[in-house]
Structure formats: structure tokens, C-alpha cells
Design a protein around this motif. Structure first.
Motif, mmCIF file in Angstrom:
data_model
loop_
_atom_site.group_PDB
_atom_site.id
_atom_site.type_symbol
_atom_site.label_atom_id
_atom_site.label_comp_id
_atom_site.label_asym_id
_atom_site.label_seq_id
_atom_site.Cartn_x
_atom_site.Cartn_y
_atom_site.Cartn_z
ATOM 1 N N ARG A 101 47.942 16.636 -14.453
ATOM 2 C CA ARG A 101 47.149 15.458 -14.111
ATOM 3 C C ARG A 101 47.671 14.160 -14.709
ATOM 4 O O ARG A 101 47.362 13.085 -14.213
ATOM 5 N N VAL A 102 48.403 14.259 -15.807
ATOM 6 C CA VAL A 102 48.881 13.029 -16.445
ATOM 7 C C VAL A 102 50.403 12.914 -16.373
ATOM 8 O O VAL A 102 50.943 11.927 -15.891
ATOM 9 N N LYS A 112 36.780 18.686 -27.868
ATOM 10 C CA LYS A 112 35.651 18.041 -27.192
ATOM 11 C C LYS A 112 34.653 17.526 -28.229
ATOM 12 O O LYS A 112 34.023 16.499 -28.053
ATOM 13 N N PHE A 149 50.890 9.783 -24.105
ATOM 14 C CA PHE A 149 50.045 10.161 -22.968
ATOM 15 C C PHE A 149 49.619 11.625 -23.075
ATOM 16 O O PHE A 149 48.477 11.974 -22.799
ATOM 17 N N TYR A 163 38.377 11.186 -16.755
ATOM 18 C CA TYR A 163 39.370 12.242 -17.003
ATOM 19 C C TYR A 163 38.872 13.340 -17.946
ATOM 20 O O TYR A 163 38.937 14.527 -17.631
ATOM 21 N N GLY A 164 38.341 12.908 -19.096
ATOM 22 C CA GLY A 164 37.877 13.875 -20.094
ATOM 23 C C GLY A 164 36.768 14.755 -19.543
ATOM 24 O O GLY A 164 36.666 15.935 -19.882
ATOM 25 N N ILE A 200 33.041 12.312 -23.551
ATOM 26 C CA ILE A 200 32.811 13.763 -23.605
ATOM 27 C C ILE A 200 31.880 14.159 -24.741
ATOM 28 O O ILE A 200 31.782 15.324 -25.109
ATOM 29 N N LYS A 213 48.796 4.337 -11.343
ATOM 30 C CA LYS A 213 48.353 2.941 -11.495
ATOM 31 C C LYS A 213 48.947 2.326 -12.751
ATOM 32 O O LYS A 213 48.301 2.240 -13.780
ATOM 33 N N ARG A 216 36.351 15.443 -16.251
ATOM 34 C CA ARG A 216 36.932 16.300 -15.213
ATOM 35 C C ARG A 216 37.684 17.484 -15.796
ATOM 36 O O ARG A 216 37.556 18.603 -15.315
ATOM 37 N N VAL A 217 38.499 17.233 -16.839
ATOM 38 C CA VAL A 217 39.258 18.361 -17.391
ATOM 39 C C VAL A 217 38.337 19.370 -18.074
ATOM 40 O O VAL A 217 38.718 20.515 -18.282
ATOM 41 N N ASN A 218 37.123 18.936 -18.385
ATOM 42 C CA ASN A 218 36.173 19.871 -18.964
ATOM 43 C C ASN A 218 35.214 20.438 -17.925
ATOM 44 O O ASN A 218 34.148 20.930 -18.246
ATOM 45 N N LEU A 258 41.484 15.007 -25.665
ATOM 46 C CA LEU A 258 40.220 15.017 -24.928
ATOM 47 C C LEU A 258 39.813 16.437 -24.524
ATOM 48 O O LEU A 258 38.913 16.631 -23.717
ATOM 49 N N GLY A 259 40.518 17.418 -25.071
ATOM 50 C CA GLY A 259 40.171 18.799 -24.763
ATOM 51 C C GLY A 259 40.840 19.325 -23.511
ATOM 52 O O GLY A 259 40.468 20.377 -23.004
ATOM 53 N N ALA A 260 41.826 18.589 -22.995
ATOM 54 C CA ALA A 260 42.563 19.088 -21.833
ATOM 55 C C ALA A 260 43.565 20.143 -22.294
ATOM 56 O O ALA A 260 44.079 20.071 -23.406
ATOM 57 N N LYS A 281 45.991 5.335 -14.827
ATOM 58 C CA LYS A 281 44.994 5.587 -13.796
ATOM 59 C C LYS A 281 44.048 4.382 -13.786
ATOM 60 O O LYS A 281 44.198 3.476 -14.607
ATOM 61 N N THR A 282 43.066 4.412 -12.898
ATOM 62 C CA THR A 282 42.104 3.320 -12.874
ATOM 63 C C THR A 282 41.248 3.373 -14.151
ATOM 64 O O THR A 282 41.218 4.391 -14.842
ATOM 65 N N GLN A 284 46.650 21.214 -17.726
ATOM 66 C CA GLN A 284 45.916 20.063 -17.171
ATOM 67 C C GLN A 284 46.645 18.770 -17.503
ATOM 68 O O GLN A 284 46.769 17.878 -16.661
ATOM 69 N N ARG A 290 36.681 6.395 -23.661
ATOM 70 C CA ARG A 290 37.203 7.653 -23.125
ATOM 71 C C ARG A 290 36.857 8.807 -24.063
ATOM 72 O O ARG A 290 36.478 9.891 -23.638
ATOM 73 N N ALA A 291 36.993 8.538 -25.369
ATOM 74 C CA ALA A 291 36.676 9.580 -26.346
ATOM 75 C C ALA A 291 35.174 9.849 -26.382
ATOM 76 O O ALA A 291 34.747 10.994 -26.500
ATOM 77 N N ASP A 333 40.547 23.637 -27.438
ATOM 78 C CA ASP A 333 40.082 22.657 -26.444
ATOM 79 C C ASP A 333 38.605 22.306 -26.682
ATOM 80 O O ASP A 333 38.206 21.154 -26.563
ATOM 81 N N PHE A 368 45.628 6.169 -19.762
ATOM 82 C CA PHE A 368 46.460 6.819 -18.755
ATOM 83 C C PHE A 368 46.768 5.827 -17.639
ATOM 84 O O PHE A 368 45.996 4.903 -17.395
#
Lengths: 250, 294
Positions: free
Chosen positions: B190-191, A84, B173, A106-107, A163, B292, A109-111, B180-182, A98-99, B186, A159-160, A80, A96
């Protein structure tokens, strides 16, 4: 300085010998293009550096793969943490559901980052880096799926970047996009190479010529040749490289 | 070689096409028609029985008069209890099978067993529930024993729909998140799960329908023949709609006199399942809005 080095890397998918003794170096803060016909192993080679091949159960990897001088396949390496440091952008944009904001957050938060102000600032900065901020700043709360394909891909780049990786792997990042979006991605790669070590897999010879500093030609799981992009495209040493880039096979 | 007669070929193709269309259409519509006939039959006989008293009063006069209030409450308890047990366990098993278990003997074995579990006759669940929950674990004839037995029955449905819902989520996904390191957890939480959850709810809907109508599993584990009071704890017996229906239709004190009550009970049971489905559907819509997609 070499950011990444591989020494005599062999990779098998079950019985299939996908990478055959690959040794090469990737220079820091430069763009390296991996080219070659489909199935030549270039994407497999790319996925070594964030250990994405690990997801395939039948895979067997031998040899040394060093990122910043450390063997990333040693026991006890935190995958993980590695991911990163080594970000990745895929062929098909895969935001994703998501918004727009949450896609980038996301990246973080998961970190484990929870600080709201910090996340907001980082989201804005990443979107600016990927040249998307102007287009989306008023609709951060909207679904990422409302964006066009090209915008989605730049969102995936943002997104990439959020992090703060130092290496960016790009697996045919523009092959699913229209020419205008492709140009934008290429300009972006050009901008980003000052701060990031970028490795890009591409089927598009012109693209490799435009964006990369060095180019590696793969064929049937072997590294045939790696050199300055200019040299590869004007004066390749190997006849197979020459045949490929002039379109005589592949 | 003789050339085919184009006009003839075209006619034949069109005829076959029409034939397929019409026969498939008739088959689907006759299925719907059968359902409509059953529903309207019950509605016709049961509608005039239903009144406020019918759904809020205790049964009277050897279950030929009064209401079915305790049976409604009993069934609600049993449905809720069985779902409380089967839904979380089923969803967790589904996640394990699809997201964590590696392809191989173990996974195939688990999947095969789940499928077999779905095919076990409900009376076997009833007898198993009696010997394990009622006798061995000494829960007695109780809501707890009945709920657990019904939960076991619903488990394979929940596991399978969860598995299918997860399988439908594109791998890109998961890979995007992992890159992303999840961690896998996670990524799942989350996904993947938010995307799959609306379809997981389908499993809930199907199991509510199944569980609320089952008679055999509750026969020896919870159902009371006649018990004109409400339960005080999960160790009490209750009446339940399907069993009550069975009793007054086949072995009541006066079957002829309670005929109307039987139709009324059937109608209430159907309405209850319908309402549960509508609620679950609303839940499903709520969760799909949270993802979404667009």
C-alpha cells in the motif's frame, strides 16, 4: 498509576552497549521527557515501547519491558497489535504520498476497518484533536505533500491518534520545524496529555521544561536521574544532570 | 615559500574546466550522432518499402515480395508472452530481495546470481530454452517455449530495476506505516510499491526493447524460417521480426532482391519498440499520478 515500567533493561547493537540497566516507570496520562546528549540512548529507549528496534537485525534486548503490566517482548506478543496501542511520531514529518484523508484513513484500513462513515468520522475527529481540521477541511482530497512542514507533523500526529492508541511516543517531533509550528506542537502535547501517556525525546531543554511533567536524563546509555520536571530543572540531585541542563556540556 | 601566481592559477583552472566541458560534450554528442546516423540510414532505405500491404500481407515469392505481417504478429506475441512471464516473477523477486530477505549470505548469493544471469550470452539462453522447454518439457518449437526463453533473458533486468526502484524509497515511509500497526506486506503493497511502481515500469520498458530484438533465444525455440500463416495456439511456431530480418539479409532465397524488404523489416522493428516504449511511458505517468506526491 504506572502505564509503562522497565526493569533492568540492557540493549546491545552488535558490540555496542546502548542501554545499560535502565529501570524506570512512566505515569499514565502524563508527559515524560527524555533528555540527554546525542547518542545517550534516549531514542533507543523510546523505540523499545513499540518494538521499533526489532527492525535492526543486530539488536539484542534483555530485561522486562511492561506496558499496562504485560511484558511486550514475551513470545507470542502480536507486534502489530502493540503498535496500534502505542503510536509514534517521528522527527521528520513522514506523511504518505496519499491524500490528506487517506493518510489518516490508512491506519484504520490496515487494521481492517472498512465502514466508510466510521472512517470519515474518525478522520475528522483526529484532525480536530491535532488542531489541523480548520486548516485542511476543504482540501482533504489534496496531497499531504502540499502541507507545510508543521502541518505535515500535525497530520502525522492525527494519523497516529486515529487508531486510538493509549501511548504516544514522540521522537524529537518539533526539531525539524520553525518556532511557530513548534509552539503549536507543544500546545497540542499539552492538550493531549489528559487522554494519552506521552513520552517525548527532545534536545530542547526549554521544550522539556514547558511540556513535560517528569523528565529523565540519559547519559552514555545510563539513566542518570528521573524526577518531576520542576525538580530536574531547579534542583537536580546529580551533578551531571545539573551540568547538562545548565549547558556546561552536551 | 613562493606564493602561487593567482592570475596563472585562475587561468589554469578555467582552462581545465573548459577542456572537461568541451570533451565530455563532444563524447555525448557523438554517441547521439551515431544513433541518429543508424536511424536515418534505416529510415532512408526502409521508408519507401513500408506500405499498408507491407505490414498486413504475407511474404511472397521466396520472401522477396509481399509483406511481413506474420513476423510482426509473431514478435508481438513473443514480447507479450515473455513479459507476462518475466514481469510478475521479476517484480516479486525484486520485492523479496529488497523488502524481505535479510542482509547476509543468501541475499548476496541471490543478487550475485541475478547479476550473472544478466551477463549470460543470449545464445546460451536459446540453447537452454531448447533443451528444457522444447525437448524436456515437450512444448516443441512454440510461442510458449520462445516466450519462456525470452522471459528468462528479461528476468534479471526486471529484478534489478525493481530492486533499485524499491531501494530509492526512503525508509521513513516504511517505518511510518509499520508504526501504525501495518504488517510488512501491507506496507509494501500500500505504501512502498505504489511509490516505486513508476520506476518499476522502467524495467518493463528496458526488457521490451531487449526482448523484441533478440534473435538467438528464439532461433531454436520458436522462430519459423517461412510460415505464411498466423498461429492458432501457444504451441504453434511463428515468424518473428529479428529472425526474419536475419534470414532475408543473410540466407534468403535471393538476398539482393530482398534487400529493401530487410530495411523495411528493420524499420518496422524499431518503430514497434518505439511504440512499446511510448505506451510504457504513458503507463509510467499514469502510475506516478496515482501517487500523490504533490
Amino acid at each position: 498509576m504506572n502505564k509503562i515500567e522497565t526493569h533492568n533493561v540492557n540493549l546491545h547493537y552488535g558490540d555496542f552497549h546502548a542501554l545499560k540497566g535502565i529501570s524506570m516507570s512512566i505515569v499514565e496520562n502524563s508527559v515524560t521527557a527524555l533528555i540527554g546528549p546525542s547518542g545517550c540512548g534516549k531514542s533507543t529507549y523510546l523505540r523499545l515501547f513499540n518494538r521499533m528496534n526489532d527492525l535492526i537485525s543486530s539488536v539484542k534486548i534483555e530485561g522486562d519491558i511492561l506496558v499496562e503490566g504485560k511484558d511486550i517482548y514475551e513470545r507470542g506478543v502480536d507486534v502489530d497489535e502493540l503498535r496500534k496501542k502505542v503510536g509514534m511520531v517521528f522527527q521528520k514529518p513522514n506523511p504518505f504520498p496519499k491524500t490528506i484523508f487517506e493518510n489518516i484513513a490508512y491506519g484504520l484500513r490496515v487494521n481492517g476497518i472498512k465502514d466508510k462513515a466510521f472512517i470519515e468520522e474518525r478522520v475528522e475527529r483526529s484532525l480536530q484533536q491535532s488542531a489541523l481540521w480548520g486548516e485542511v477541511k476543504d482540501k482533504l482530497k489534496k496531497s499531504a505533500f502540499e502541507l507545510s512542514g508543521g502541518q505535515q507533523q500535525r497530520l502525522c500526529i492525527a494519523r497516529a491518534l486515529a487508531i486510538e492508541p493509549t501511548v504516544l511516543l514522540m521522537d524529537e517531533p518539533a526539531s525539524a520545524l520553525d518556532p511557530i509550528s513548534t509552539t503549536k506542537i507543544e500546545e497540542l502535547i499539552y492538550e493531549l496529555k489528559n487522554q494519552y501517556t506521552i513520552i517525548i525525546v527532545t534536545h530542547n531543554m526549554q521544550q522539556a521544561g514547558r511540556v513535560s511533567d517528569r523528565t529523565a536524563f540519559f547519559y552514555m546509555g545510563e539513566l542518570i536521574e528521573i524526577d518531576e520536571t520542576k525538580v530536574i530543572f531547579t534542583n537536580p540531585k546529580n551533578v551531571r544532570t545539573q551540568n547538562y541542563i545548565t549547558g556546561r556540556f552536551g | 615559500m613562493k606564493q602561487p601566481d593567482h592570475l596563472k592559477v585562475r587561468k589554469k583552472k578555467q582552462r581545465n574546466q573548459r577542456l572537461a566541458f568541451v570533451s565530455f560534450g563532444i563524447i555525448s554528442f557523438s554517441m547521439v550522432a551515431i544513433l541518429v546516423v543508424i536511424l536515418s540510414f534505416i529510415l532512408y532505405h526502409g521508408f519507401h518499402v513500408i506500405s499498408w500491404d507491407f505490414i498486413t500481407k504475407m511474404p511472397e515469392d521466396g520472401m522477396t515480395k509481399g509483406g511481413i505481417y506474420p513476423a510482426i504478429i509473431g514478435t508481438l506475441y513473443l514480447v507479450a508472452g515473455s513479459m507476462l512471464f518475466a514481469f510478475p516473477i521479476g517484480v516479486m523477486s525484486g520485492i523479496y530481495i529488497n523488502e524481505y530477505a535479510k542482509d547476509g549470505m543468501l541475499k548476496r548469493f541471490i543478487k550475485m546470481m541475478t547479476n550473472n544471469l544478466a551477463g549470460v550470452p543470449s545464445i546460451v539462453f536459446g540453447l537452454f530454452g531448447m533443451s528444457l522447454f522444447v525437448n524436456k518439457l515437450k512444448f516443441g518449437d512454440s510461442i510458449l517455449a520462445g516466450s519462456l526463453t525470452l522471459g528468462l533473458l528479461a528476468l534479471p533486468v526486471v529484478i534489478r530495476t525493481t530492486e533499485e526502484a524499491l531501494k530509492a524509497i526512503d525508509n521513513s515511509f516504511r517505518i511510518g506505516s509499520l508504526a501504525l500497526g501495518a504488517t510488512k506486506w501491507q506496507t509494501t503493497r500500500r505504501v512502498v510499491m505504489p511509490m516505486a511502481f513508476p520506476n518499476v515500469i522502467t524495467g518493463l520498458i528496458l526488457s521490451i526493447g531487449r526482448v523484441s530484438g533478440e534473435t538467438a533465444p528464439i532461433l531454436f525455440t520458436v522462430a519459423a524460417y517461412f510460415l505464411p500463416k498466423l498461429p492458432h495456439s501457444i504451441f504453434d511456431k511463428v515468424m518473428a521480426l529479428p529472425y526474419h530480418l536475419y534470414v532475408i539479409a543473410t540466407s534468403g532465397t535471393n538476398i539482393e532482391a530482398s534487400r529493401g524488404m530487410a530495411y523495411g523489416t528493420a524499420l518496422v522493428l524499431i518503430m514497434l519498440v518505439l511504440i512499446a516504449n511510448l505506451l510504457a511511458n504513458a503507463l509510467r505517468r499514469y502510475f506516478s499520478k496515482k501517487v500523490k506526491m504533490n
